[in-house]
Write a protein that holds these residues in place. Structure first.
Motif, mmCIF file in Angstrom:
data_model
loop_
_atom_site.group_PDB
_atom_site.id
_atom_site.type_symbol
_atom_site.label_atom_id
_atom_site.label_comp_id
_atom_site.label_asym_id
_atom_site.label_seq_id
_atom_site.Cartn_x
_atom_site.Cartn_y
_atom_site.Cartn_z
ATOM 1 N N LYS A 85 44.666 37.672 45.485
ATOM 2 C CA LYS A 85 43.404 37.878 44.780
ATOM 3 C C LYS A 85 43.472 37.340 43.355
ATOM 4 C CE LYS A 85 39.255 39.751 44.350
ATOM 5 N NZ LYS A 85 38.090 39.303 45.136
ATOM 6 N N LEU A 86 44.596 37.608 42.671
ATOM 7 C CA LEU A 86 44.716 37.155 41.290
ATOM 8 C C LEU A 86 44.705 35.635 41.209
ATOM 9 C CD1 LEU A 86 45.061 37.931 38.330
ATOM 10 C CD2 LEU A 86 47.541 37.935 38.694
ATOM 11 N N ALA A 87 45.364 34.979 42.146
ATOM 12 C CA ALA A 87 45.382 33.515 42.143
ATOM 13 C C ALA A 87 43.983 32.942 42.323
ATOM 14 C CB ALA A 87 46.315 32.996 43.234
ATOM 15 N N THR A 88 43.228 33.504 43.261
ATOM 16 C CA THR A 88 41.900 32.953 43.512
ATOM 17 C C THR A 88 40.928 33.268 42.374
ATOM 18 O OG1 THR A 88 41.378 34.906 44.867
ATOM 19 C CG2 THR A 88 42.135 32.951 46.013
ATOM 20 N N THR A 89 40.998 34.479 41.813
ATOM 21 C CA THR A 89 40.100 34.803 40.705
ATOM 22 C C THR A 89 40.457 33.998 39.462
ATOM 23 O OG1 THR A 89 41.483 36.717 40.107
ATOM 24 C CG2 THR A 89 39.569 37.128 41.523
ATOM 25 N N ASP A 94 37.609 33.807 36.941
ATOM 26 C CA ASP A 94 37.077 35.162 37.010
ATOM 27 C C ASP A 94 38.217 36.173 37.038
ATOM 28 O OD1 ASP A 94 35.055 37.121 37.219
ATOM 29 O OD2 ASP A 94 35.267 37.178 39.410
ATOM 30 N N ALA A 95 39.279 35.881 36.304
ATOM 31 C CA ALA A 95 40.455 36.751 36.304
ATOM 32 C C ALA A 95 40.154 38.052 35.574
ATOM 33 C CB ALA A 95 41.628 36.045 35.632
ATOM 34 N N PRO A 96 40.846 39.151 35.941
ATOM 35 C CA PRO A 96 40.723 40.392 35.172
ATOM 36 C C PRO A 96 41.164 40.155 33.729
ATOM 37 C CG PRO A 96 41.872 40.754 37.245
ATOM 38 C CD PRO A 96 41.777 39.281 37.072
ATOM 39 N N ASP A 97 40.640 40.963 32.820
ATOM 40 C CA ASP A 97 40.999 40.810 31.405
ATOM 41 C C ASP A 97 42.426 41.271 31.143
ATOM 42 O OD1 ASP A 97 38.148 40.305 29.984
ATOM 43 O OD2 ASP A 97 37.928 41.739 31.625
ATOM 44 N N TYR A 318 54.748 44.135 33.619
ATOM 45 C CA TYR A 318 54.320 43.712 32.292
ATOM 46 C C TYR A 318 52.826 43.956 32.146
ATOM 47 C CZ TYR A 318 58.601 40.806 32.444
ATOM 48 O OH TYR A 318 59.885 40.357 32.573
ATOM 49 N N TRP A 319 52.414 44.175 30.899
ATOM 50 C CA TRP A 319 50.999 44.111 30.558
ATOM 51 C C TRP A 319 50.735 42.695 30.079
ATOM 52 C CZ3 TRP A 319 49.767 48.291 32.715
ATOM 53 C CH2 TRP A 319 50.352 49.526 32.440
ATOM 54 N N SER A 320 49.764 42.042 30.674
ATOM 55 C CA SER A 320 49.360 40.701 30.249
ATOM 56 C C SER A 320 47.856 40.675 30.054
ATOM 57 C CB SER A 320 49.766 39.645 31.284
ATOM 58 O OG SER A 320 51.172 39.525 31.380
ATOM 59 N N ILE A 321 47.392 39.686 29.300
ATOM 60 C CA ILE A 321 45.958 39.502 29.050
ATOM 61 C C ILE A 321 45.577 38.089 29.471
ATOM 62 C CG2 ILE A 321 44.183 39.329 27.259
ATOM 63 C CD1 ILE A 321 45.653 41.526 25.741
ATOM 64 N N SER A 322 44.493 37.973 30.199
ATOM 65 C CA SER A 322 44.043 36.671 30.675
ATOM 66 C C SER A 322 43.574 35.801 29.522
ATOM 67 C CB SER A 322 42.903 36.842 31.678
ATOM 68 O OG SER A 322 42.329 35.593 32.006
ATOM 69 N N SER A 323 43.947 34.525 29.572
ATOM 70 C CA SER A 323 43.446 33.576 28.574
ATOM 71 C C SER A 323 41.955 33.329 28.762
ATOM 72 C CB SER A 323 44.204 32.246 28.685
ATOM 73 O OG SER A 323 43.991 31.655 29.962
ATOM 74 N N GLN A 324 41.407 33.736 29.913
ATOM 75 C CA GLN A 324 39.986 33.549 30.201
ATOM 76 C C GLN A 324 39.127 34.699 29.684
ATOM 77 O OE1 GLN A 324 39.850 33.281 34.453
ATOM 78 N NE2 GLN A 324 41.265 31.550 34.572
ATOM 79 N N SER A 325 39.752 35.785 29.263
ATOM 80 C CA SER A 325 38.992 36.948 28.828
ATOM 81 C C SER A 325 38.072 36.598 27.669
ATOM 82 C CB SER A 325 39.951 38.069 28.396
ATOM 83 O OG SER A 325 39.236 39.145 27.826
ATOM 84 N N ASP A 326 36.813 37.052 27.751
ATOM 85 C CA ASP A 326 35.882 36.777 26.655
ATOM 86 C C ASP A 326 35.907 37.882 25.601
ATOM 87 O OD1 ASP A 326 34.580 38.818 27.911
ATOM 88 O OD2 ASP A 326 32.770 37.690 28.425
#
Length: 436
Positions: A85-89, A94-97, A318-326
């Protein structure tokens, strides 16, 4: 209280890796302009068992109560479906933040520009984390994952089934693989029926530990794009799995069935295996699922010396943050809450490992029940014999776990010999990481 949204498994891990490889180049990396404040609507993803889902929702509720301008939607699934799911989003932008990340995929996502550099984000305090913990989440010059805590890969043993078989637990400071085979076969014989002596330790982490016992590594850190092991030792690992199958382990059919099932439905979790391979932070969930007295054991070795068993401390997650997050500012604020707030730590306890932040480890100490304290004590007990951890898996290695399982299945069903599986697996791994 908002509902969790369950993800579904839509792609094989191999297909997801391909999607990730060809699509993330356009994602961009680091904080960039997208770090500016957005609308405060975040999505937070994770995998795991039901108790983790409940705890995470409670953490979300606590955070939202203190930050009325931020709302968080939780998304979760089983481990395999999570990465598909993460790969496709991510490929679909549309990745999670806020993303729960694993060592196997950290460099994969960071190297493709899918994660924000945490060191560039305001509002995220990493001052309580020591250099060793931070190093586990670094890629090149950035910090792309903040360790949630540490755990170790162990052999779980069901005391109730050992007692039912009239057998004592082994001395895990001195036992060998031959002891393991013998005990497994004896348990299977005495318990009979649907109960086997042991589940398989048949994932890439099991191969990693086996290779470390023989002075080798899964990946060659000095020559990127190559494996770090000899064919002889990988072949010996496949032969070891056949020894387990033929001496008290599950059938090949049961192995494939349980690999595709849920955590709670596994052989060990349902009292159909007296021993099973898990991470230390899964002790409480296993005791809950099985309703049995479960304890942790060190991994066997060839020599019978605990200092040569190849075990190591791993960043649990790990906690990570998507580079796509607005809204990376809001995402950073939530990660800071997860990493540094005692209220959040007291909800997680040691489910994500013993907290890497020492202040959080101290905060949860009075809250620990017997299960959690057992994990803390065990990790401290084995500390003198633990070796240095391997570096995070290289870019391109995200699909290695599922690929190893596939070759294990081929060997267990006698479709490939151990030698054939080693040759094909090695070529496939090197193809994956050299392309990375």
């Amino acid at each position: 209280m908002k509902k969790f949204s369950r993800t579904t498994r839509t792609l094989t891990a191999a297909a997801a890796a391909v999607v990730l490889t060809v699509s993330l180049g356009a994602c961009g990396g680091g904080g960039g302009d997208s770090a500016a404040s957005g609308d405060g609507n975040l999505r937070f993803s994770w995998w795991g068992s039901d108790p983790r889902h409940v705890a995470n929702q409670e953490i979300i509720d606590l955070f939202e109560a203190e930050n009325e301008d931020i709302t968080i939607e939780g998304e979760y699934s089983d481990f395999g479906g999570y990465w598909d799911k993460l790969a496709t989003t991510t490929a679909g932008r549309d990745a999670p933040d806020v993303i729960t990340m694993d060592e196997k995929y950290l460099q994969e996502y960071a190297g493709r520009g899918a994660l924000a550099d945490l060191s560039t984000l305001e509002g995220l305090d990493t001052s309580k984390f020591d250099e060793a913990s931070l190093a586990l989440g670094q890629y090149e010059d950035g910090l792309y994952g903040l360790s949630t805590g540490q755990n170790a890969y162990v052999l779980m043993a069901n005391r109730d089934l050992f007692e039912q078989a009239g057998m004592e637990l082994p001395d895990d400071t001195t036992w060998t693989w031959d002891d393991y085979y013998r005990i497994s076969a004896e348990l299977s014989e005495k318990l009979g029926g649907d109960i086997v002596g042991t589940d398989y330790g048949a994932q890439d982490v099991d191969l990693r530990i086996w290779l470390r016992q023989h002075g080798e590594n899964l990946y060659n850190d000095d020559e990127p794009g190559t494996v770090g092991y000899s064919p002889e030792n990988a072949t010996a690992w496949f032969e070891h799995l056949l020894e387990v199958r033929d001496g008290g382990g599950p059938s090949a059919a049961r192995y494939t069935e349980e690999m595709s099932g849920s955590f709670e439905a596994g052989g060990f979790a349902t009292n159909r295996a007296a021993m099973g391979w898990y991470w230390s932070n899964q002790l409480s969930a296993l005791r809950t699922a099985s309703g049995s007295d479960v304890t942790m054991l060190r991994v066997p070795s060839d020599s019978g010396s605990a200092s040569e068993n190849g075990m190591y401390y791993k960043a649990s997650m790990y906690w990570s943050i998507s580079s796509q997050s607005d809204d990376q500012q809001a995402a950073a604020k939530f990660v800071n809450f997860l990493a540094n707030d005692p209220a959040a730590a007291k909800k997680m306890l040691v489910d994500r490992g013993v907290p890497a932040n020492p202040d959080m480890a101290a905060a949860i100490a009075p809250e620990l029940d017997e299960n959690d304290q057992t994990v803390v004590d065990f990790l401290d007990e084995i500390r003198p014999d633990m070796a240095e951890p391997p570096l995070p898996s290289p870019v391109g290695a995200g699909g290695v776990q599922d690929m190893v399982k596939r070759y294990v299945s081929e060997v267990l069903f006698d479709k490939l010999t151990p030698e054939q599986a080693t040759e094909q697996m090695t070529a496939e791994i090197e193809g994956m990481i050299s392309a990375g």
